[in-house]
Design an enzyme around this catalytic site. Sequence first.
Site, PDB file in Angstrom:
ATOM      1  N   ASN A   1       0.859  -1.202   0.000  1.00  0.00           N
ATOM      2  CA  ASN A   1       0.000   0.000   0.000  1.00  0.00           C
ATOM      3  C   ASN A   1       0.884   1.238   0.000  1.00  0.00           C
ATOM      4  O   ASN A   1       1.168   1.788   1.076  1.00  0.00           O
ATOM      5  CB  ASN A   1      -0.861   0.059   1.270  1.00  0.00           C
ATOM      6  CG  ASN A   1      -2.055  -0.875   1.234  1.00  0.00           C
ATOM      7  OD1 ASN A   1      -2.314  -1.538   0.237  1.00  0.00           O
ATOM      8  ND2 ASN A   1      -2.783  -0.925   2.327  1.00  0.00           N
TER       9      ASN A   1
ATOM     10  N   PRO B   1       0.365 -13.749   0.267  1.00  0.00           N
ATOM     11  CA  PRO B   1      -0.328 -14.570   1.255  1.00  0.00           C
ATOM     12  C   PRO B   1      -1.729 -14.957   0.779  1.00  0.00           C
ATOM     13  O   PRO B   1      -2.433 -14.141   0.187  1.00  0.00           O
ATOM     14  CB  PRO B   1      -0.409 -13.649   2.481  1.00  0.00           C
ATOM     15  CG  PRO B   1      -0.230 -12.273   1.971  1.00  0.00           C
ATOM     16  CD  PRO B   1       0.520 -12.357   0.679  1.00  0.00           C
TER      17      PRO B   1
ATOM     18  N   MET C   1      -6.049 -18.015   5.479  1.00  0.00           N
ATOM     19  CA  MET C   1      -5.303 -18.727   6.523  1.00  0.00           C
ATOM     20  C   MET C   1      -5.418 -20.249   6.454  1.00  0.00           C
ATOM     21  O   MET C   1      -4.672 -20.956   7.116  1.00  0.00           O
ATOM     22  CB  MET C   1      -5.724 -18.227   7.904  1.00  0.00           C
ATOM     23  CG  MET C   1      -7.169 -18.458   8.267  1.00  0.00           C
ATOM     24  SD  MET C   1      -7.512 -17.672   9.857  1.00  0.00           S
ATOM     25  CE  MET C   1      -9.281 -17.935   9.995  1.00  0.00           C
TER      26      MET C   1
ATOM     27  N   HIS D   1      -1.416  -9.105  -4.575  1.00  0.00           N
ATOM     28  CA  HIS D   1      -0.922  -9.029  -3.193  1.00  0.00           C
ATOM     29  C   HIS D   1      -1.509 -10.070  -2.257  1.00  0.00           C
ATOM     30  O   HIS D   1      -1.111 -10.150  -1.101  1.00  0.00           O
ATOM     31  CB  HIS D   1      -1.163  -7.637  -2.612  1.00  0.00           C
ATOM     32  CG  HIS D   1      -2.506  -7.456  -1.960  1.00  0.00           C
ATOM     33  ND1 HIS D   1      -3.688  -7.748  -2.592  1.00  0.00           N
ATOM     34  CD2 HIS D   1      -2.846  -7.018  -0.718  1.00  0.00           C
ATOM     35  CE1 HIS D   1      -4.695  -7.476  -1.763  1.00  0.00           C
ATOM     36  NE2 HIS D   1      -4.216  -7.043  -0.633  1.00  0.00           N
TER      37      HIS D   1
ATOM     38  N   GLY E   1      -7.475 -11.797  -1.749  1.00  0.00           N
ATOM     39  CA  GLY E   1      -8.517 -10.803  -2.026  1.00  0.00           C
ATOM     40  C   GLY E   1      -9.859 -11.272  -1.500  1.00  0.00           C
ATOM     41  O   GLY E   1     -10.241 -12.425  -1.673  1.00  0.00           O
TER      42      GLY E   1
ATOM     43  N   LYS F   1      -3.535 -14.695  14.944  1.00  0.00           N
ATOM     44  CA  LYS F   1      -4.374 -13.607  14.440  1.00  0.00           C
ATOM     45  C   LYS F   1      -4.872 -12.711  15.572  1.00  0.00           C
ATOM     46  O   LYS F   1      -4.937 -13.129  16.713  1.00  0.00           O
ATOM     47  CB  LYS F   1      -5.582 -14.181  13.680  1.00  0.00           C
ATOM     48  CG  LYS F   1      -5.189 -14.764  12.341  1.00  0.00           C
ATOM     49  CD  LYS F   1      -6.358 -14.898  11.400  1.00  0.00           C
ATOM     50  CE  LYS F   1      -6.868 -13.590  10.895  1.00  0.00           C
ATOM     51  NZ  LYS F   1      -6.018 -12.988   9.873  1.00  0.00           N
TER      52      LYS F   1
END
Length: 478
Positions: A328, A375, A378, A401, A404, A477
């Site tokens: 970003n 990435p 998860m 990235h 999404g 997380k």
Amino acid sequence: MQIKLKADSEFITEIDMSSDSRMRVPGLVFSPIGDVSRDSNEQALQQVVNVAMMQGIAKASIAMPDFHWGYGFPIGGVAGIRMEDGIISPGGVGYDINCGVSLLSTPINEHDFNARKNDLMDSLLRKIPVGMEKSRLRIREDHIESIIGGGLKIALEDGLAFDGDLSRTEDSGQFRVESTAGVSKMARKRGISFIGTLGSGNHFLEVQRVSEIFEPEIARDFLIHDLGQVMVMIHSGSRGLGHQVALEFMTEIQNHPEKISHPVDRQLDSIPLDSEVGQRYINSMNCSANYANYNRQSMISATREAFSKIFPSTDPEQYRLSYGISHNIAREEIHKVNGENSRLMVHRKGATRAFSADRMGGTAFEKFGHPVIVPGDMGTASYVLVGTEASSELSLGSSCHGAGREMSRKKAGESFNPEEVILEMERRGISLRAKYRSAISTEAPGSYKNIDMVVKSVVGAGIARVVARLTPLGVLKG
DNA sequence: ATGTTC
């Protein structure tokens, strides 16, 4: 309005300029037309069209296969604005300035890890504050000034980094700052409270195993050596500091007489770089980027401590940074536009740099090109890719990235039961440590696009090559 | 993303 799509190739979909007379360039989505035209992409697609209307936009309004709806710009969007037009749009960077991902290579294999999995995950959770937990680094008020001005260099001075970390972080972890004055008292206060913390939402620390190596020579260059090798991936951003900076500038620019108004969406308004507020934004964005780099680095350091303590035959130095990438940020780069080199302010929001080797001269990656860390959700997998020459031609040297979002946070929260998600993760051998039950629902694997398809799209379009696939073993997380 | 509603 009817958005007119046409397939340029199997994995590249163009939004025709006839879709709206105000478009200055076409839209380009690096995904098959059948995926792009799905109903769930409708709002994000409109945002790609809106970005194509921006003053100074060169080449195309670009979106990656993981694109989805965001503030003004879609997340997964790339826009290069000609420097001769001299403007920047904070919406093209977003609220989490310099959110990014770092990948740590370890000397541990999956069997070692699995034998000590619980101890290690507990140790990481003790060392790294997540969710709403506050900083345990007691940063003094004058030190935040150094951090936002110097980024990773200050982490090195503070003993949180090794020399080698700088050359393996995008921009050496340091963004140019001429004045820190634009970072408000409130932003600094929020920065002090949360420095060295992971955050929540899609931010995570994940212990992964190398499950597939596609390009062994390139993988070695990225410190990925063996199947079953353990890697650690950290995704985090600039916390409350970057958020506060973004918020303040978006508000200020909305009310600023010098703003460049966008024809349909106020969230896409820009500000001249040579204006006082434009300079203040650039500097404050770069300060936030430096903060984000320091923040991620402090968690890399905590991870090194946790691992080397649990595995006493290893030293912190053996946990080497593979790469740290930004997803970003806006920065000036030179790209070919209509065959001519052009200086552009490249806004990447939920998109990564993916330069080929020829653009990486003098860096640690001059042999094979810029690593792209992607990435996934998860429960599935993550990928390491590398930039290509075609990415320079087609996507302003950019790639995807992550997976999404497919589903809004709200909808995901209503759709998934946390207990079922945990059970499903356990069934796949993934240990999940989450601070709050709500994050388990909103981040459930089913709320994301399929990472394998996202990677297939960028590879199919030619804007990246796949180097290795990583699968999760343990997830932390917020 | 976010002291999770400026």
